[in-house]
Enzyme design. Structure first.
Site, PDB file in Angstrom:
ATOM      1  CD  GLU A  68     -17.964   4.934  19.280  1.00 37.83           C
ATOM      2  OE1 GLU A  68     -17.485   6.195  19.608  1.00 37.83           O
ATOM      3  OE2 GLU A  68     -18.509   4.723  18.277  1.00 37.83           O
ATOM      4  CG  HIS A 106     -10.958   4.641  15.375  1.00 43.37           C
ATOM      5  ND1 HIS A 106     -12.664   5.354  15.630  1.00 43.37           N
ATOM      6  CD2 HIS A 106     -10.768   3.866  14.731  1.00 43.37           C
ATOM      7  CE1 HIS A 106     -13.310   4.797  14.548  1.00 43.37           C
ATOM      8  NE2 HIS A 106     -11.854   4.115  13.926  1.00 43.37           N
ATOM      9  CG  ASP A 116     -11.910   8.043  18.093  1.00 39.01           C
ATOM     10  OD1 ASP A 116     -11.272   8.123  17.207  1.00 39.01           O
ATOM     11  OD2 ASP A 116     -12.721   6.825  18.874  1.00 39.01           O
TER      12      ASP A 116
END
Length: 202
Positions: A68, A106, A116
């Site tokens: 992330e 993603h 994303d």
């Protein structure tokens, strides 16, 4: 797999990713300042991918490492963050013997559901260091069937023609518009030739 947090700051993202009630997690979180946090042991399963497929296989959570990035989805990715990501990717790819074609977004495995890391993410920068793939190919004839065949060989799953073009461009031609063209076809043909794999059942 690369994500962005879509949150205001790293602290809020870390809190969300460590909250069992949210049922979402990732192996790593990288702050805008370049700080790297290991939230889940990379040998363990994290819940970052959700529903989707890559190379014809589902349950992507059980066979991927989720990274992330502290980004709101609208801003450029900071230089310290990108520097830290490059170091982390180089380490993880070497440790788990993952090729550059194994680094995806993603949006690649969950098209239509996720966007994303988005159009501002610099895939080309990673590719220059062997940390992702890129293509500068051009000049192919426009052939929708070949485009779909090559996209499937590269790893993309089933979706309609419009969404497939959108997802491919989001990663490889982020500011392109209009109908399928020869550059789109050339890029997919090049990537399929270099990195394509036989389809594996889910």
């Amino acid at each position: 797999m690369i994500h962005y947090t879509a949150m205001q700051d790293c602290a809020g993202a870390a809190k969300a990713l460590c909250d069992p009630e949210r049922e979402v997690s990732a192996h790593y979180l990288i702050g805008r300042d370049g700080a790297v946090f290991e939230l889940v042991d990379p040998d363990m399963r994290a819940w970052h991918a959700g529903k989707g497929t890559w190379h014809g296989r589902g349950d992507v959570n059980s066979r991927s490492i989720g990274i992330e990035l502290d980004n709101d989805g609208l801003s450029p990715f900071s230089e310290p963050l990108m520097d830290a990501l490059e170091i982390l990717l180089a380490s993880r790819l070497a440790a788990y013997r993952i090729g550059p074609d194994g680094v995806i977004g993603h949006s690649d495995m969950a098209p239509g559901r996720k966007i994303d890391p988005g159009r501002r993410f610099d895939w080309k920068r990673l590719a220059r260091q062997g940390l992702a793939v890129w293509s500068e190919a051009a000049g192919e004839a426009v052939d929708p069937k070949a485009f779909r065949r090559d996209a499937t060989a590269f790893g993309y799953g089933e979706m309609d023609d419009e969404l497939l073009l959108e997802v491919v461009r989001m990663r490889f031609r982020p500011w392109a518009h209009g109908p399928l063209d020869g550059v789109d076809c050339a890029i997919m043909a090049d990537l399929a030739a270099r990195y394509g794999r036989p389809l594996t059942a889910t």
